[in-house]
Design a protein around this motif. Structure first.
Motif, PDB file in Angstrom:
ATOM      1  N   GLU A  50      92.755 -65.382  77.369  1.00 13.32           N
ATOM      2  CA  GLU A  50      91.859 -65.352  76.232  1.00 13.32           C
ATOM      3  C   GLU A  50      90.781 -64.169  76.275  1.00 13.32           C
ATOM      4  O   GLU A  50      90.713 -63.746  75.312  1.00 13.32           O
ATOM      5  N   PHE A  51      90.348 -63.897  77.494  1.00 11.11           N
ATOM      6  CA  PHE A  51      89.461 -62.891  77.659  1.00 11.11           C
ATOM      7  C   PHE A  51      90.114 -61.337  77.108  1.00 11.11           C
ATOM      8  O   PHE A  51      89.488 -60.698  76.372  1.00 11.11           O
ATOM      9  N   THR A  52      91.058 -61.259  77.728  1.00 13.43           N
ATOM     10  CA  THR A  52      91.888 -59.861  77.584  1.00 13.43           C
ATOM     11  C   THR A  52      92.211 -59.821  75.915  1.00 13.43           C
ATOM     12  O   THR A  52      92.077 -58.703  75.382  1.00 13.43           O
ATOM     13  N   GLY A  53      92.400 -60.998  75.483  1.00 16.69           N
ATOM     14  CA  GLY A  53      93.016 -61.042  73.899  1.00 16.69           C
ATOM     15  C   GLY A  53      91.863 -60.623  73.001  1.00 16.69           C
ATOM     16  O   GLY A  53      91.707 -59.916  72.114  1.00 16.69           O
ATOM     17  N   GLN A  54      90.602 -61.070  73.461  1.00 23.53           N
ATOM     18  CA  GLN A  54      89.088 -60.922  72.783  1.00 23.53           C
ATOM     19  C   GLN A  54      88.957 -59.414  72.759  1.00 23.53           C
ATOM     20  O   GLN A  54      88.582 -58.825  71.823  1.00 23.53           O
ATOM     21  N   VAL A  55      88.883 -58.641  74.144  1.00 26.92           N
ATOM     22  CA  VAL A  55      88.727 -57.373  74.293  1.00 26.92           C
ATOM     23  C   VAL A  55      89.551 -56.441  73.536  1.00 26.92           C
ATOM     24  O   VAL A  55      89.247 -55.639  72.790  1.00 26.92           O
ATOM     25  N   ARG A  56      90.910 -56.904  73.583  1.00 28.37           N
ATOM     26  CA  ARG A  56      91.763 -56.050  72.718  1.00 28.37           C
ATOM     27  C   ARG A  56      91.702 -56.063  71.206  1.00 28.37           C
ATOM     28  O   ARG A  56      91.475 -55.004  70.691  1.00 28.37           O
ATOM     29  N   GLU A  57      91.356 -57.131  70.813  1.00 25.24           N
ATOM     30  CA  GLU A  57      91.122 -57.262  69.340  1.00 25.24           C
ATOM     31  C   GLU A  57      89.909 -56.479  68.915  1.00 25.24           C
ATOM     32  O   GLU A  57      89.952 -55.835  67.903  1.00 25.24           O
ATOM     33  N   ARG A  58      88.861 -56.721  69.683  1.00 26.04           N
ATOM     34  CA  ARG A  58      87.685 -55.972  69.167  1.00 26.04           C
ATOM     35  C   ARG A  58      87.619 -54.426  69.351  1.00 26.04           C
ATOM     36  O   ARG A  58      87.081 -53.677  68.836  1.00 26.04           O
ATOM     37  N   ALA A  59      88.454 -54.144  70.603  1.00 26.52           N
ATOM     38  CA  ALA A  59      88.596 -52.718  70.865  1.00 26.52           C
ATOM     39  C   ALA A  59      89.430 -52.056  69.933  1.00 26.52           C
ATOM     40  O   ALA A  59      89.246 -50.612  69.625  1.00 26.52           O
ATOM     41  N   LEU A  60      90.284 -52.610  69.293  1.00 26.56           N
ATOM     42  CA  LEU A  60      91.161 -51.955  68.159  1.00 26.56           C
ATOM     43  C   LEU A  60      90.700 -52.066  66.815  1.00 26.56           C
ATOM     44  O   LEU A  60      90.773 -51.478  65.892  1.00 26.56           O
ATOM     45  N   GLY A  61      89.302 -52.681  66.611  1.00 28.89           N
ATOM     46  CA  GLY A  61      88.667 -52.727  65.480  1.00 28.89           C
ATOM     47  C   GLY A  61      87.705 -51.669  65.252  1.00 28.89           C
ATOM     48  O   GLY A  61      87.623 -50.729  65.744  1.00 28.89           O
ATOM     49  N   ALA A  62      87.015 -51.855  64.119  1.00 30.53           N
ATOM     50  CA  ALA A  62      86.183 -50.760  63.482  1.00 30.53           C
ATOM     51  C   ALA A  62      84.806 -50.602  64.462  1.00 30.53           C
ATOM     52  O   ALA A  62      84.578 -49.386  64.543  1.00 30.53           O
ATOM     53  N   GLU A  63      84.433 -51.454  65.276  1.00 27.87           N
ATOM     54  CA  GLU A  63      83.257 -51.145  66.017  1.00 27.87           C
ATOM     55  C   GLU A  63      83.638 -50.038  67.062  1.00 27.87           C
ATOM     56  O   GLU A  63      82.703 -49.384  67.824  1.00 27.87           O
ATOM     57  N   VAL A  64      84.829 -49.818  67.537  1.00 33.55           N
ATOM     58  CA  VAL A  64      85.193 -48.875  68.408  1.00 33.55           C
ATOM     59  C   VAL A  64      85.847 -47.567  67.893  1.00 33.55           C
ATOM     60  O   VAL A  64      85.151 -46.267  68.042  1.00 33.55           O
ATOM     61  N   SER A  65      86.308 -47.591  66.933  1.00 36.75           N
ATOM     62  CA  SER A  65      87.102 -46.422  66.031  1.00 36.75           C
ATOM     63  C   SER A  65      85.927 -45.672  65.487  1.00 36.75           C
ATOM     64  O   SER A  65      86.256 -44.562  65.430  1.00 36.75           O
ATOM     65  N   GLY A  66      84.896 -46.510  65.063  1.00 37.11           N
ATOM     66  CA  GLY A  66      83.835 -45.661  64.246  1.00 37.11           C
ATOM     67  C   GLY A  66      82.684 -45.214  65.185  1.00 37.11           C
ATOM     68  O   GLY A  66      81.662 -44.742  64.819  1.00 37.11           O
ATOM     69  N   ALA A  67      82.746 -45.437  66.663  1.00 37.23           N
ATOM     70  CA  ALA A  67      81.767 -45.296  67.361  1.00 37.23           C
ATOM     71  C   ALA A  67      81.740 -43.976  67.950  1.00 37.23           C
ATOM     72  O   ALA A  67      82.652 -43.258  67.948  1.00 37.23           O
ATOM     73  N   LEU A  68      80.333 -43.458  68.126  1.00 37.97           N
ATOM     74  CA  LEU A  68      80.255 -41.812  68.586  1.00 37.97           C
ATOM     75  C   LEU A  68      80.911 -41.929  69.847  1.00 37.97           C
ATOM     76  O   LEU A  68      81.479 -40.775  70.424  1.00 37.97           O
ATOM     77  N   ASN A  69      80.738 -42.682  70.774  1.00 35.72           N
ATOM     78  CA  ASN A  69      81.190 -42.919  72.142  1.00 35.72           C
ATOM     79  C   ASN A  69      81.925 -43.902  72.469  1.00 35.72           C
ATOM     80  O   ASN A  69      81.421 -45.161  72.920  1.00 35.72           O
TER      81      ASN A  69
END
Length: 526
Positions: A50-69
């Protein structure tokens, strides 16, 4: 406990540094390493999935792709998800509106329930309550005696009408359900506002133990049922917690032996599986090694971000305010920092507890963990012995300590002369630093001590800004004075009150700084 997990996660995040954009392959590789780290730490498989599923879903989302770092954003996501599986938010004891607050402890034998009962009682006493311990473990040999000893050390009364079993073959004397009920009545009569009931445990979950715990729960109707679990239990933690949850429907979890060297998976699994919060943690063998569990702070420790707030709270609890005020006055009066002051500061630090534990709360402590593990806690004792072997005059004037005096001090404190030399060298450096701080020669741009101007320059000192000489012509001098006043007025409007730069020290407002909550109190603020 989380050293191995922390090392693995820190190493994983290092691989992401410097990448301006994360591909799906980068995210998958990171999640794969996080999964391995959690499984190696004995975290339950469903929790890892469950933990890694949540991390992967959020990591592939807009909050990472649009982040400066992006790499820092991944760390932020992992931190937030860790906080979530650790319970989300700090949960405190729900106190009864009327009558005593009844807290029942449950768990397997060997989890540390009896010792933890004393720790909890001492902690509640420090919070201003009047607790009483009730000995309902009548089956384990000498369990009642152990609780009485723990209660005496904690300064808390123990209700124990029956001695319990004295050997493995002896039958328990008395009914634990009746003892629990009588203990609550005793608390009401003696006006104790907290009742902590220590119940029996077994080496494994069995029907008899669970039935007895259920009967005690029905008889006393506790406000809290705390499940005490050994943090070193490993993968079996989930099965044990689930069985107790079904049996007694506990309301909170207490992690014992959190200072052990096991991999710590129990702490990351139990709360997530049962849906019940971790409320307290036992971090050592002493009665003071007990703390409220903060999921966000524990997540920060695991990710090597430190736990400065807990360190501040520890300092606030143990720091002598009178001594702090005395030292502040010495700074203000520009008095010399002496070896007596040095000794007083060392004693203040000792009151805060283990130096290793305190230093491990600092951000980046994992990088120097090997050095911290080699640190000898007795070093403070040696320093104290050296200073106490000096005469009062030597402590205030260490420059008079020549070779023969150093030899005498070494003999008196039982150390080598080289250790005396090392202490005097370190003290000389500390004295210089204290003198610079008192004179306002600290960090550029920061307000100095009282009586200092902007940027730490002492009024009238050699670092003070030189005033421009006025003209000898009275009319021209008056014109220059008006221009100077106009410039000062313009500067006052340009610099807002509380700014960290370009102001007098009296205008400094610590609330403008982005400091942790409670830091101003620690630094002596109101």
């Amino acid at each position: 406990m989380f050293n191995s997990l922390s090392d693995r996660l820190t190493a994983t995040f290092k691989n992401l540094r410097g990448k301006g954009r994360l591909t799906e392959a980068d995210v998958d590789a990171t999640v794969r390493e996080i999964r391995r780290a959690l499984l190696d730490a004995d975290v339950a498989v469903p929790v890892v999935r469950e933990f890694t599923g949540q991390v992967r879903e959020r990591a592939l989302g807009a909050e990472v792709s649009g982040a400066l770092n992006p790499s820092q954003q991944i760390v932020k996501i992992v931190n937030e998800e860790l906080v979530e599986i650790l319970g989300g938010e700090t949960r405190r004891i729900r106190m009864a509106k009327t009558g005593p607050t009844i807290i029942m402890l449950a768990g397997l034998q060997g989890a540390g329930k009896t010792t933890l009962a004393g720790k909890l009682a001492k902690w509640m006493k420090a919070q201003g309550h009047s607790p009483i311990l009730v000995a309902c473990d009548l089956q384990r040999p000498n369990a009642v005696t152990q609780l009485q000893v723990v209660g005496q050390r904690a300064g808390v009364p123990v209700f124990a009408p029956h001695p319990g079993a004295t050997s493995e073959l002896a039958h328990p004397a008395g009914d634990p359900v009746a003892v629990a009920r009588a203990g609550v009545d005793e608390a009401r009569q003696k006006l104790h506002d907290v009742v902590i009931v220590d119940t029996a445990g077994r080496l494994g979950v069995d029907a008899d133990m669970m039935e007895q715990a259920r009967q005690i729960r029905r008889a006393i109707v506790p406000n809290e049922v705390l499940f005490v679990i050994d943090s070193m239990i490993g993968q079996d933690a989930v099965n044990t917690a689930t069985a107790f949850d079904e049996g007694v429907n506990f309301t909170g979890i207490v992690l014992s032996k959190l200072d052990g060297d096991a991999r710590g998976g129990a702490a990351l699994s139990v709360s997530s599986v049962t849906g019940k919060p971790v409320m307290f943690a036992s971090t050592g063998e002493g009665l003071d090694d007990f703390e409220l569990f903060h999921p966000d702070r524990m997540a920060s420790r695991i990710l090597d971000m430190g736990d400065v707030l807990s360190l501040i709270e520890q300092a606030e609890k143990s720091w002598d305010k009178e001594e702090a005020a005395r030292m502040a006055k010495k700074f203000a009066d520009q008095e010399d920092f002496t070896l007596d002051d040095f000794l007083a500061q060392m004693q203040q630090i000792r009151k805060m507890g283990s130096m290793k534990k305190m230093l491990m709360m600092m951000p980046g402590a994992q990088n120097i963990r090997q050095q911290l593990e080699q640190f000898d806690e007795r070093e403070i004792d040696r320093v104290e012995a050296i200073v106490r072997s000096m005469t009062p005059h030597e402590r205030v004037a260490p420059k008079i300590i020549n070779g023969s005096r150093r030899a005498r001090i070494a003999r008196g404190s039982g150390v080598h002369v080289s250790e005396v030399n090392g202490l005097l060298e370190r003290f000389a450096q500390a004295q210089k630093m204290m003198k610079k701080m008192a004179q306002g020669g600290g960090m550029p741009g920061m307000p100095g001590m009282p009586g200092m101007g902007a940027g730490g320059a002492r009024k009238g000192g050699k670092n003070a800004p030189k005033k421009k000489a006025r003209s000898g012509n009275p009319a021209k001098a008056a014109q220059e004075l008006r221009e100077a006043e106009a410039r000062r007025a313009a500067g006052a409007k340009a610099v807002p009150t509380g700014a960290a730069f370009g102001q007098q020290s009296g205008d400094f407002d610590p609330s403008q700084l982005n400091l942790p909550k409670g830091f101003d109190k620690f630094m002596g603020g109101k």
